[in-house]
Design an enzyme around this catalytic site. Sequence first.
Site, PDB file in Angstrom:
ATOM      1  N   ARG A  74      -6.034  48.331  10.220  1.00 15.63           N
ATOM      2  CA  ARG A  74      -5.633  47.866   8.597  1.00 15.63           C
ATOM      3  C   ARG A  74      -5.665  46.260   8.649  1.00 15.63           C
ATOM      4  O   ARG A  74      -5.196  45.806   9.738  1.00 15.63           O
ATOM      5  CB  ARG A  74      -4.228  48.368   8.313  1.00 15.63           C
TER       6      ARG A  74
ATOM      7  N   LEU B 113      -4.061  42.905   8.209  1.00 17.91           N
ATOM      8  CA  LEU B 113      -2.614  42.381   7.797  1.00 17.91           C
ATOM      9  C   LEU B 113      -2.549  41.291   7.069  1.00 17.91           C
ATOM     10  O   LEU B 113      -3.508  40.454   7.227  1.00 17.91           O
ATOM     11  CB  LEU B 113      -2.117  42.045   9.329  1.00 17.91           C
TER      12      LEU B 113
ATOM     13  N   ASN C 193      -3.772  41.452  18.828  1.00 20.17           N
ATOM     14  CA  ASN C 193      -4.766  42.501  18.463  1.00 20.17           C
ATOM     15  C   ASN C 193      -5.864  42.537  19.617  1.00 20.17           C
ATOM     16  O   ASN C 193      -6.187  41.605  20.239  1.00 20.17           O
ATOM     17  CB  ASN C 193      -5.589  42.231  17.486  1.00 20.17           C
TER      18      ASN C 193
ATOM     19  N   HIS D 266      -9.668  43.729  20.360  1.00 17.39           N
ATOM     20  CA  HIS D 266     -10.822  44.112  19.593  1.00 17.39           C
ATOM     21  C   HIS D 266     -12.123  44.295  20.568  1.00 17.39           C
ATOM     22  O   HIS D 266     -12.285  43.656  21.597  1.00 17.39           O
ATOM     23  CB  HIS D 266     -11.304  42.609  18.567  1.00 17.39           C
TER      24      HIS D 266
ATOM     25  N   ASP E 257      -9.801  39.110  12.813  1.00 18.08           N
ATOM     26  CA  ASP E 257     -10.462  39.058  14.177  1.00 18.08           C
ATOM     27  C   ASP E 257     -10.694  37.563  14.249  1.00 18.08           C
ATOM     28  O   ASP E 257     -11.670  37.315  15.360  1.00 18.08           O
ATOM     29  CB  ASP E 257     -11.667  39.634  14.444  1.00 18.08           C
TER      30      ASP E 257
HETATM   31  C1  GAR Z   1     -10.198  50.146  20.560  1.00 20.05           C
HETATM   32  O1  GAR Z   1     -11.599  50.344  21.206  1.00 20.05           O
HETATM   33  C2  GAR Z   1      -9.920  48.852  19.976  1.00 20.05           C
HETATM   34  O2  GAR Z   1     -10.617  47.748  20.387  1.00 20.05           O
HETATM   35  C3  GAR Z   1     -10.475  49.209  18.793  1.00 20.05           C
HETATM   36  O3  GAR Z   1     -10.031  50.398  18.241  1.00 20.05           O
HETATM   37  C4  GAR Z   1     -10.250  51.246  19.430  1.00 20.05           C
HETATM   38  C5  GAR Z   1      -8.654  52.071  19.505  1.00 20.05           C
HETATM   39  O4  GAR Z   1      -9.147  53.174  20.463  1.00 20.05           O
HETATM   40  N1  GAR Z   1      -9.644  48.366  17.680  1.00 20.05           N
HETATM   41  C6  GAR Z   1     -10.417  47.806  16.642  1.00 20.05           C
HETATM   42  O5  GAR Z   1     -11.888  48.141  16.315  1.00 20.05           O
HETATM   43  C7  GAR Z   1      -9.821  46.899  15.719  1.00 20.05           C
HETATM   44  N2  GAR Z   1     -10.513  46.222  14.545  1.00 20.05           N
HETATM   45  P1  GAR Z   1      -7.607  53.792  20.968  1.00 20.05           P
HETATM   46  O6  GAR Z   1      -6.933  54.506  19.899  1.00 20.05           O
HETATM   47  O7  GAR Z   1      -8.164  54.946  22.105  1.00 20.05           O
HETATM   48  O8  GAR Z   1      -6.601  52.820  21.720  1.00 20.05           O
END
Ligand code: GAR
Length: 191
Positions: A93, A95, A109, A111, A147
Site C-alpha cells: 500500500r 503511505l 521499505n 523493494h 519508492d
Molecule cells: C518482496 O520481494 C519485497 O521486495 C516486495 O514484496 C515481496 C514481499 O515478499 N515488495 C514490494 O514489491 C514493495 N513495492 P515476502 O512477503 O515474502 O517478504
Amino acid sequence: MRVVILGSGRGSNAEAILQARDAGRLGRAEVVRIFSDQPGAGILALGPRFGVPAEFLDAAPFRTKLDGEGERRYIETIDACRPDLIVLAGFMRVLKPPFLAHFAGRVINLHPSLLPSFPGLDGIGQAFRRGVRITGCTVHHVTAEVDGGPIIDQAAVRIEPGDTLEAVAAKVHSAEHALLPAVIARLSEAR
Ligand code: GAR
C-alpha cells in the site's frame, strides 16, 4: 530499537528478520509486532512460530493506499507499540503524508530492484522483461514519492542468460533475506 513489521504477503522477509533475531544477528533490534492489511496473509502465521504478536489490521476503505479511516487506525494502533522503526516487508500500500509525518524518519521499505530503476509494482518482472543483466534489491527510507526515498543499502544480483523469471525471483529474494536483517541490525547499532 523497537521494530514493527508491516506486510501483505507470504512474509519470507519478516521470517528472515526473525531468524536473524534468533541467531543473534539483529543487533539491538526487537520485533514487537507484525501487522498485515490482508487477513489471510502468510506473514501472520509467523506470530505464533516466533512468539511475536501478529494481527490483521484493517486498512479499509481503500484497496491500494493507506488513507482516511484506515490510515488513522494504523497510526493509532502502531503508535501504541512505541516503534523506533517501522519496516515495510512486502506491504503493498502507498503511505500518505499524514502517516509519514507522524512516524517521520522511522519508516523503511524493501523493494525488489536496484532503485531508482524499476519502481512500483513487480520490480522483478520489470527488470526481467527489460533484459538487464544486473538487478537486485534496495532498502530505503520511505517518503511521499513512491519508492523514491533516500537509499540506505542495496544488494546486486546477476541475471544469467537462460535464467527464467522464477530463477531471477529466487535470487532476488535470497538477496533480500540477507540485506533487510543486516540493515535493521546496523540501524539498531547506530542509535
Ligand atoms: C518482496 O520481494 C519485497 O521486495 C516486495 O514484496 C515481496 C514481499 O515478499 N515488495 C514490494 O514489491 C514493495 N513495492 P515476502 O512477503 O515474502 O517478504
